[in-house]
Design a protein around this motif. Sequence first.
Motif, PDB file in Angstrom:
ATOM      1  N   ARG A 400       0.818  -1.221   0.000  1.00 33.94           N
ATOM      2  CA  ARG A 400       0.000   0.000   0.000  1.00 33.94           C
ATOM      3  C   ARG A 400       0.846   1.263   0.000  1.00 33.94           C
ATOM      4  O   ARG A 400       0.489   2.273  -0.629  1.00 33.94           O
ATOM      5  CB  ARG A 400      -0.910  -0.013   1.225  1.00 33.94           C
ATOM      6  CG  ARG A 400      -1.790   1.216   1.326  1.00 33.94           C
ATOM      7  CD  ARG A 400      -2.744   1.134   2.501  1.00 33.94           C
ATOM      8  NE  ARG A 400      -3.558   2.342   2.597  1.00 33.94           N
ATOM      9  CZ  ARG A 400      -4.481   2.561   3.542  1.00 33.94           C
ATOM     10  NH1 ARG A 400      -4.690   1.628   4.467  1.00 33.94           N
ATOM     11  NH2 ARG A 400      -5.171   3.681   3.567  1.00 33.94           N
ATOM     12  N   PHE A 401       1.994   1.182   0.690  1.00 36.31           N
ATOM     13  CA  PHE A 401       2.832   2.364   0.815  1.00 36.31           C
ATOM     14  C   PHE A 401       4.092   2.175  -0.007  1.00 36.31           C
ATOM     15  O   PHE A 401       4.655   1.073  -0.095  1.00 36.31           O
ATOM     16  CB  PHE A 401       3.188   2.623   2.282  1.00 36.31           C
ATOM     17  CG  PHE A 401       1.981   2.730   3.192  1.00 36.31           C
ATOM     18  CD1 PHE A 401       1.208   3.871   3.172  1.00 36.31           C
ATOM     19  CD2 PHE A 401       1.628   1.685   4.029  1.00 36.31           C
ATOM     20  CE1 PHE A 401       0.104   3.981   3.998  1.00 36.31           C
ATOM     21  CE2 PHE A 401       0.531   1.791   4.861  1.00 36.31           C
ATOM     22  CZ  PHE A 401      -0.239   2.939   4.833  1.00 36.31           C
ATOM     23  N   SER A 402       4.560   3.239  -0.567  1.00 37.80           N
ATOM     24  CA  SER A 402       5.766   3.212  -1.393  1.00 37.80           C
ATOM     25  C   SER A 402       6.994   3.444  -0.512  1.00 37.80           C
ATOM     26  O   SER A 402       6.894   3.795   0.676  1.00 37.80           O
ATOM     27  CB  SER A 402       5.686   4.291  -2.482  1.00 37.80           C
ATOM     28  OG  SER A 402       5.601   5.580  -1.889  1.00 37.80           O
ATOM     29  N   ASP A 403       8.157   3.264  -1.114  1.00 38.88           N
ATOM     30  CA  ASP A 403       9.403   3.496  -0.376  1.00 38.88           C
ATOM     31  C   ASP A 403       9.557   4.962  -0.005  1.00 38.88           C
ATOM     32  O   ASP A 403      10.114   5.292   1.058  1.00 38.88           O
ATOM     33  CB  ASP A 403      10.595   3.031  -1.223  1.00 38.88           C
ATOM     34  CG  ASP A 403      10.591   1.526  -1.457  1.00 38.88           C
ATOM     35  OD1 ASP A 403       9.933   0.822  -0.657  1.00 38.88           O
ATOM     36  OD2 ASP A 403      11.235   1.072  -2.418  1.00 38.88           O
ATOM     37  N   GLU A 404       9.087   5.845  -0.865  1.00 39.79           N
ATOM     38  CA  GLU A 404       9.174   7.272  -0.551  1.00 39.79           C
ATOM     39  C   GLU A 404       8.308   7.619   0.662  1.00 39.79           C
ATOM     40  O   GLU A 404       8.716   8.414   1.538  1.00 39.79           O
ATOM     41  CB  GLU A 404       8.751   8.108  -1.759  1.00 39.79           C
ATOM     42  CG  GLU A 404       9.723   8.044  -2.942  1.00 39.79           C
ATOM     43  CD  GLU A 404       9.571   6.762  -3.741  1.00 39.79           C
ATOM     44  OE1 GLU A 404       8.603   6.012  -3.465  1.00 39.79           O
ATOM     45  OE2 GLU A 404      10.416   6.508  -4.621  1.00 39.79           O
ATOM     46  N   PRO A 438      -0.658   9.676   6.978  1.00 34.83           N
ATOM     47  CA  PRO A 438      -1.057   9.474   8.386  1.00 34.83           C
ATOM     48  C   PRO A 438      -1.323   8.019   8.750  1.00 34.83           C
ATOM     49  O   PRO A 438      -1.105   7.613   9.899  1.00 34.83           O
ATOM     50  CB  PRO A 438      -2.332  10.330   8.498  1.00 34.83           C
ATOM     51  CG  PRO A 438      -2.187  11.371   7.458  1.00 34.83           C
ATOM     52  CD  PRO A 438      -1.479  10.711   6.316  1.00 34.83           C
ATOM     53  N   TYR A 439      -1.792   7.239   7.792  1.00 32.94           N
ATOM     54  CA  TYR A 439      -2.043   5.829   8.094  1.00 32.94           C
ATOM     55  C   TYR A 439      -0.744   5.094   8.421  1.00 32.94           C
ATOM     56  O   TYR A 439      -0.696   4.261   9.335  1.00 32.94           O
ATOM     57  CB  TYR A 439      -2.739   5.157   6.911  1.00 32.94           C
ATOM     58  CG  TYR A 439      -4.128   5.703   6.661  1.00 32.94           C
ATOM     59  CD1 TYR A 439      -5.233   5.200   7.342  1.00 32.94           C
ATOM     60  CD2 TYR A 439      -4.344   6.727   5.739  1.00 32.94           C
ATOM     61  CE1 TYR A 439      -6.512   5.696   7.119  1.00 32.94           C
ATOM     62  CE2 TYR A 439      -5.607   7.236   5.509  1.00 32.94           C
ATOM     63  CZ  TYR A 439      -6.693   6.722   6.208  1.00 32.94           C
ATOM     64  OH  TYR A 439      -7.951   7.221   5.987  1.00 32.94           O
ATOM     65  N   LEU A 440       0.319   5.384   7.691  1.00 30.68           N
ATOM     66  CA  LEU A 440       1.602   4.745   7.962  1.00 30.68           C
ATOM     67  C   LEU A 440       2.197   5.251   9.268  1.00 30.68           C
ATOM     68  O   LEU A 440       2.777   4.477  10.055  1.00 30.68           O
ATOM     69  CB  LEU A 440       2.560   5.000   6.798  1.00 30.68           C
ATOM     70  CG  LEU A 440       3.948   4.364   6.899  1.00 30.68           C
ATOM     71  CD1 LEU A 440       3.847   2.860   7.076  1.00 30.68           C
ATOM     72  CD2 LEU A 440       4.785   4.696   5.656  1.00 30.68           C
ATOM     73  N   VAL A 441       2.042   6.559   9.567  1.00 36.73           N
ATOM     74  CA  VAL A 441       2.562   7.102  10.826  1.00 36.73           C
ATOM     75  C   VAL A 441       1.819   6.493  12.017  1.00 36.73           C
ATOM     76  O   VAL A 441       2.422   6.142  13.042  1.00 36.73           O
ATOM     77  CB  VAL A 441       2.437   8.642  10.807  1.00 36.73           C
ATOM     78  CG1 VAL A 441       2.810   9.222  12.174  1.00 36.73           C
ATOM     79  CG2 VAL A 441       3.340   9.240   9.737  1.00 36.73           C
ATOM     80  N   ALA A 442       0.486   6.363  11.881  1.00 39.22           N
ATOM     81  CA  ALA A 442      -0.276   5.741  12.975  1.00 39.22           C
ATOM     82  C   ALA A 442       0.134   4.290  13.187  1.00 39.22           C
ATOM     83  O   ALA A 442       0.225   3.811  14.335  1.00 39.22           O
ATOM     84  CB  ALA A 442      -1.769   5.831  12.667  1.00 39.22           C
ATOM     85  N   LEU A 443       0.390   3.555  12.114  1.00 40.67           N
ATOM     86  CA  LEU A 443       0.819   2.160  12.235  1.00 40.67           C
ATOM     87  C   LEU A 443       2.163   2.058  12.943  1.00 40.67           C
ATOM     88  O   LEU A 443       2.356   1.220  13.842  1.00 40.67           O
ATOM     89  CB  LEU A 443       0.896   1.519  10.842  1.00 40.67           C
ATOM     90  CG  LEU A 443       1.299   0.054  10.786  1.00 40.67           C
ATOM     91  CD1 LEU A 443       0.275  -0.820  11.497  1.00 40.67           C
ATOM     92  CD2 LEU A 443       1.465  -0.406   9.335  1.00 40.67           C
ATOM     93  N   LEU A 444       3.123   2.910  12.598  1.00 39.71           N
ATOM     94  CA  LEU A 444       4.435   2.880  13.245  1.00 39.71           C
ATOM     95  C   LEU A 444       4.337   3.300  14.708  1.00 39.71           C
ATOM     96  O   LEU A 444       5.051   2.764  15.575  1.00 39.71           O
ATOM     97  CB  LEU A 444       5.403   3.797  12.492  1.00 39.71           C
ATOM     98  CG  LEU A 444       5.769   3.348  11.066  1.00 39.71           C
ATOM     99  CD1 LEU A 444       6.632   4.410  10.375  1.00 39.71           C
ATOM    100  CD2 LEU A 444       6.502   2.020  11.096  1.00 39.71           C
ATOM    101  N   ALA A 445       3.441   4.234  15.017  1.00 38.97           N
ATOM    102  CA  ALA A 445       3.295   4.674  16.407  1.00 38.97           C
ATOM    103  C   ALA A 445       2.683   3.586  17.281  1.00 38.97           C
ATOM    104  O   ALA A 445       3.098   3.369  18.429  1.00 38.97           O
ATOM    105  CB  ALA A 445       2.447   5.946  16.460  1.00 38.97           C
TER     106      ALA A 445
END
Length: 516
Positions: A400-404, A438-445
């Motif tokens: 879903r998320f790219s390397d960038e 924000p979805y990736l930041v929430a997952l990492l948090a």
Amino acid sequence: MTARDQATRQAGPGGPAPGPAADEGLARRLRALACTAPLHDLDARKANLAGEYGTYAMAEVALAAIDLVTLSMDFDTGADHEEIVARLLPRVAAQAPRRPAAEHERVARWVLDNLINVGSVDRGFRAVYGTFGQDGAYIRRDYDFKLIEEVPGPGGGVYLRTTDEAVNVLVGALDTDVTSAQIAAEVKLDVLISRGRLADAQLAAEQARYRTVQYAETLRRTLETTRRDVRAVDWLRTVPDLITEALDHIADRYRHENAILTNIRRARDEAVDTGHKLRAAELVDIVKDCIRRHTRLQSRLLEAGPLFRAEQDRQAFARPEARAGIDLYGHLLAPLLPLPVERSTRVTDAFFARGTGPRPPGAVRLADLTELLLTPPAPREHLGAELPEPDLVATPDDSRFSDEQLSAALELLQLPEDAPRRLSGLLAEARRADPDLPYLVALLAVHAASPPVGTAHRQGEPRLLFAVDDGTELADPDFGGADLVVGTALLATAPLPLAGADTAAGAGSAPTREAP
């Protein structure tokens, strides 16, 4: 047409008409023959011994050995090997009194070792017999059994115990219900005593004693299985019913055996013939031994319930063994990368020599060794067989998320160790840069709420991202829950070096300390 005629016609001309009851009866008789086969085999193989052993009746010695082991067994221990051999010597010497004593001892030991089946892998016997299935097809089945087995005893000793099959050989039955068989034997004993047939009564009394031993052996195996695993025994229905039935059985046997003992003593006191009086005295000893065994069995039955509850508590609340796992990257690879090759290979060779499982060598037999030596080597090409060309298919990138985006999220979470931030502020800043970030930041948090401190320390990472819930509710249009406090922590210590990196002997162990 009768049912028998119809079954015969369906079976075909001259064919059997197998039925469940008849087939089960046939299987029981075949298993009974299989239990006696090792005893007959002793007389067939005694000609292979170096010497003149044709005068010995090996089957009689074997039956005497089974009898001695059965009567010498206790609830917790069994019979001593050397004691059984010593008690067998008079019977062996009676068959050939002019032979030397060393030969008598050799015969006794040979018979006992063959009943244990020393030399086989599982020290058991196997017989093949046939039965008919539901569709009438002939099926061959294996019947594995033992006559005398070696069991560990208290103090590290090894004792001998007879199996149910051995007791069945003694009493001339197979798979007989213990309770009904003992009641029948004692009723028969009472009738024979009342009629004065003491010779037949002694045989019936010995059979009743064998059944008592078999009953105690059933309970002993149940308790032994419970000590290993309480889940392997049905303590909800089967064992409580067994204990209740056994206690009622023992109460009835006490009354019956005391009445039998009274009749035997009366027959002994009123007997005129010396042989008749002597046989009655032997019967008194046998029945007293039965009463003693029932007393000990009753005490074990009363202890079975507390033993189950104690084992249940012990096995349910036992602490698991704390064994630190080995991190191949942190313990082995990371410390070895800066080392020269000549020093690294010593460590890796020692590690994999101890890290892989043991390879037990196969049991060498003369037939296998001869076959291996005489088998010509298989022709092989110099470079080996040609490998097929693999079909490589490019897998689609369905992430879903790219390397960038991952780099942007990690950069956003690169917080100073003295300036933690709220998750709500991080989500708002990420939303301004990219709607999906924000979805990736929430997952990492959320993942940082339970940080792997030990793994990060072993892999040499100096910083660790963490998140803490202080009870503040998250105010965000897309997410709910707790407004986590996200920050960065510095690990207290540097990565530990590999123990024994300079010496191959220390490479098998790895440090397990973690950062505080």
